[in-house]
Design an enzyme around this catalytic site. Structure first.
Site, PDB file in Angstrom:
ATOM      1  N   GLU A 130      37.839  37.084  43.610  1.00 39.79           N
ATOM      2  CA  GLU A 130      36.675  36.677  44.394  1.00 39.79           C
ATOM      3  C   GLU A 130      36.211  35.270  44.022  1.00 39.79           C
ATOM      4  O   GLU A 130      35.707  34.535  44.883  1.00 39.79           O
ATOM      5  CB  GLU A 130      35.576  37.714  44.221  1.00 39.79           C
ATOM      6  CG  GLU A 130      35.937  39.024  44.917  1.00 39.79           C
ATOM      7  CD  GLU A 130      35.078  40.204  44.514  1.00 39.79           C
ATOM      8  OE1 GLU A 130      34.687  40.970  45.402  1.00 39.79           O
ATOM      9  OE2 GLU A 130      34.808  40.365  43.304  1.00 39.79           O
ATOM     10  N   GLU A 158      39.142  47.141  42.405  1.00 44.23           N
ATOM     11  CA  GLU A 158      37.899  47.815  42.033  1.00 44.23           C
ATOM     12  C   GLU A 158      37.915  49.306  42.360  1.00 44.23           C
ATOM     13  O   GLU A 158      37.353  50.128  41.624  1.00 44.23           O
ATOM     14  CB  GLU A 158      36.705  47.151  42.731  1.00 44.23           C
ATOM     15  CG  GLU A 158      36.242  45.854  42.093  1.00 44.23           C
ATOM     16  CD  GLU A 158      36.956  44.630  42.605  1.00 44.23           C
ATOM     17  OE1 GLU A 158      36.463  43.513  42.380  1.00 44.23           O
ATOM     18  OE2 GLU A 158      38.042  44.780  43.222  1.00 44.23           O
TER      19      GLU A 158
END
Length: 254
Positions: free
Chosen positions: A109, A129
């Site tokens: 990210e 995640e």
């Protein structure tokens, strides 16, 4: 800002920002996020700086959130700026990610939040995640489907699988693959960027980053707000004069 967590160095007109937690695979903690945020403020504040390179020490870009810090209740985000001080906003000037090793979870990210990406051939990218019962909340689920095909973004989010630098390049996610460490190639790319007019760089980045929100009816008017100051600047006249006189321009940023 702790120098131990984030290192900065100026190379010509380029600010090199290094996440310096190699023993933790550069996992993001509060101090590192604050360091990146402060470096980006410096990037925009100092007129001589044209762009930045964000990289990681010890052969890894960033392995994501520091889970030990998370369990202690520590946040690796900056209010209004997001994960790593970068995921929810962007400085006016361009940022190049120099990726080695892993850019995973929050690390991917962070790369998503940069404007250009140079990666070593051995690097790997992913938003795993879901494997930890979490979700890629720092932009992976929002930005990734805008940068690669949405079905591939969906696959990465739902499986948590990694992709290679070659696959990322094929998807248009990264700009260059290099053998060995990525920093030298990132510096070469940054040098090309830094040669250009500073006002033009800021306007060009702003339009490309913001225009996805514009409707077709308003896009030309919206663009004009970014472009008009560039075309009426002293730098625009200097660029034309330098071209006519066959010399390098002397940019003033005004």
């Amino acid at each position: 800002m702790s120098e131990a967590e984030v290192l900065t160095e100026v190379d010509g007109n380029v600010l090199i920002v290094t996440i310096n937690r190699p023993d933790a695979k550069n996992a993001m903690n509060k101090a590192a996020a604050e360091g990146i945020s402060a470096a980006m403020d410096r990037l925009d504040a100092e007129a001589d700086l044209r762009c930045a390179i964000l990289t990681g020490a010890g052969g890894t870009f960033c392995s994501g959130m520091d889970l030990k810090g998370f369990l202690r209740g520590e946040s690796p985000s900056i209010p209004g700026r997001g994960f790593g001080g970068l995921s929810e906003w962007t400085p006016k000037k361009p940022i190049i990610a120099a990726v080695d090793g892993y850019a995973l979870a929050g690390g991917m990210e962070l790369a998503l939040s940069c404007d250009l990406i140079v990666a070593s051939a051995s690097s790997k990218f992913g938003i795993p995640e879901a494997k930890r019962g979490l979700a890629a909340a720092a932009g992976g689920l929002i930005k990734l489907p805008r940068q690669i095909p949405p079905r591939i973004a969906m696959e990465l989010a739902l499986t948590g699988d990694f992709i290679t630098a070659q696959r990322a390049y094929e998807l248009g996610f990264i700009n260059q693959i290099v053998e060995g460490p990525s920093l030298n190639a990132a510096k070469a790319l940054a040098a090309k960027v830094a040669e250009n007019g500073p006002l033009a760089l800021i306007a060009s980045k702003g339009i490309i980053r913001d225009s996805h929100e514009w409707t077709e009816a308003e896009m030309w008017q919206k663009q004009q707000a970014y472009i008009a100051p560039v075309f009426t600047s002293s730098d625009a006249r200097e660029g034309a004069a330098a071209f006519a006189e066959k010399r390098k321009p002397n940019w003033q940023g005004k």
